[in-house]
Design a protein around this motif. Structure first.
Motif, mmCIF file in Angstrom:
data_model
loop_
_atom_site.group_PDB
_atom_site.id
_atom_site.type_symbol
_atom_site.label_atom_id
_atom_site.label_comp_id
_atom_site.label_asym_id
_atom_site.label_seq_id
_atom_site.Cartn_x
_atom_site.Cartn_y
_atom_site.Cartn_z
ATOM 1 N N PHE A 190 0.858 -1.182 0.000
ATOM 2 C CA PHE A 190 0.000 0.000 0.000
ATOM 3 C C PHE A 190 0.899 1.238 0.000
ATOM 4 N N ARG A 191 1.662 1.412 -1.035
ATOM 5 C CA ARG A 191 2.532 2.586 -1.192
ATOM 6 C C ARG A 191 2.379 3.101 -2.615
ATOM 7 N N ARG A 192 2.712 4.364 -2.824
ATOM 8 C CA ARG A 192 2.616 4.935 -4.172
ATOM 9 C C ARG A 192 3.540 4.180 -5.131
ATOM 10 N N PRO A 193 3.162 4.119 -6.407
ATOM 11 C CA PRO A 193 3.936 3.354 -7.386
ATOM 12 C C PRO A 193 5.423 3.667 -7.428
ATOM 13 N N GLU A 194 5.785 4.935 -7.269
ATOM 14 C CA GLU A 194 7.202 5.300 -7.352
ATOM 15 C C GLU A 194 8.033 4.737 -6.199
ATOM 16 N N HIS A 195 7.375 4.298 -5.133
ATOM 17 C CA HIS A 195 8.084 3.721 -3.982
ATOM 18 C C HIS A 195 8.217 2.199 -4.064
ATOM 19 N N THR A 196 7.634 1.591 -5.099
ATOM 20 C CA THR A 196 7.588 0.130 -5.130
ATOM 21 C C THR A 196 8.856 -0.586 -5.608
ATOM 22 N N PRO A 197 9.713 -0.010 -6.468
ATOM 23 C CA PRO A 197 10.910 -0.767 -6.866
ATOM 24 C C PRO A 197 11.814 -1.184 -5.704
ATOM 25 N N PRO A 198 12.127 -0.290 -4.746
ATOM 26 C CA PRO A 198 12.941 -0.755 -3.611
ATOM 27 C C PRO A 198 12.233 -1.811 -2.756
ATOM 28 N N ILE A 199 10.924 -1.718 -2.667
ATOM 29 C CA ILE A 199 10.152 -2.728 -1.925
ATOM 30 C C ILE A 199 10.244 -4.066 -2.650
ATOM 31 N N ALA A 200 10.155 -4.023 -3.975
ATOM 32 C CA ALA A 200 10.290 -5.250 -4.765
ATOM 33 C C ALA A 200 11.652 -5.885 -4.522
ATOM 34 N N GLN A 201 12.707 -5.074 -4.518
ATOM 35 C CA GLN A 201 14.052 -5.614 -4.289
ATOM 36 C C GLN A 201 14.169 -6.214 -2.893
ATOM 37 N N GLU A 202 13.588 -5.546 -1.911
ATOM 38 C CA GLU A 202 13.641 -6.069 -0.546
ATOM 39 C C GLU A 202 12.841 -7.370 -0.440
ATOM 40 N N ALA A 203 11.710 -7.459 -1.143
ATOM 41 C CA ALA A 203 10.914 -8.692 -1.153
ATOM 42 C C ALA A 203 11.730 -9.841 -1.736
#
Length: 144
Positions: free
Chosen positions: A80-93
């Motif tokens: 539940f974060r804005r799209p521009e914040h998702t690449p680092p979350i993807a990497q952490e996942a």
């Protein structure tokens, strides 16, 4: 590579195979969509792990500052974060060995999708996990 939504059967299988959902951006505000969706999923029997550095506890569960701080294996990272914040979350996942990255309804990011899929994660974006679960598993995870 362009993102393609998984089939309904694939999404159903992901939900059936998953127990632990780490929710990035889970708010402790009861009026927020992230809280309502996570509470509903918790009531359906999923283990919800809040990931919010500003909270200590949400929905009766310990909240963690980041995915790397979560001490148990993660089946789904629900974002539940804005799209521009998702690449680092993807990497952490990817780094923590999650199985699926799920970006909530209204959230889509091709870079995040590429990071997740190249890292071996299943990827779902621009879909609400609560809606999908209600449609595909209306009687709970034991149903077909």
């Amino acid at each position: 590579m362009s993102y393609i939504h998984p089939s309904r059967d694939e999404i159903k299988q992901i939900l059936q195979d998953s127990q632990t959902i780490a929710v990035v951006g889970l708010s402790d505000d009861h009026s927020k969509v992230s809280y309502m969706v996570s509470e509903a999923m918790q009531q359906k029997g999923y283990k919800i792990i809040p990931v919010n550095p500003k909270a200590t506890s949400i929905l009766g569960e310990t909240s963690y500052a980041s995915l790397k701080d979560v001490p148990v294996p993660i089946d789904i990272v629900n974002v539940f974060r804005r799209p521009e914040h998702t690449p680092p979350i993807a990497q952490e996942a990817v780094d923590v060995g999650a199985k699926t990255l799920w970006l909530q309804l209204g959230i889509a990011n091709e870079e995040a999708a590429s990071i997740a899929t190249e890292g071996g994660l299943r990827m779902i974006m621009d879909r609400c996990i609560k809606v999908e679960d209600s449609i595909l598993l209306p009687n709970g995870k034991g149903s077909n």
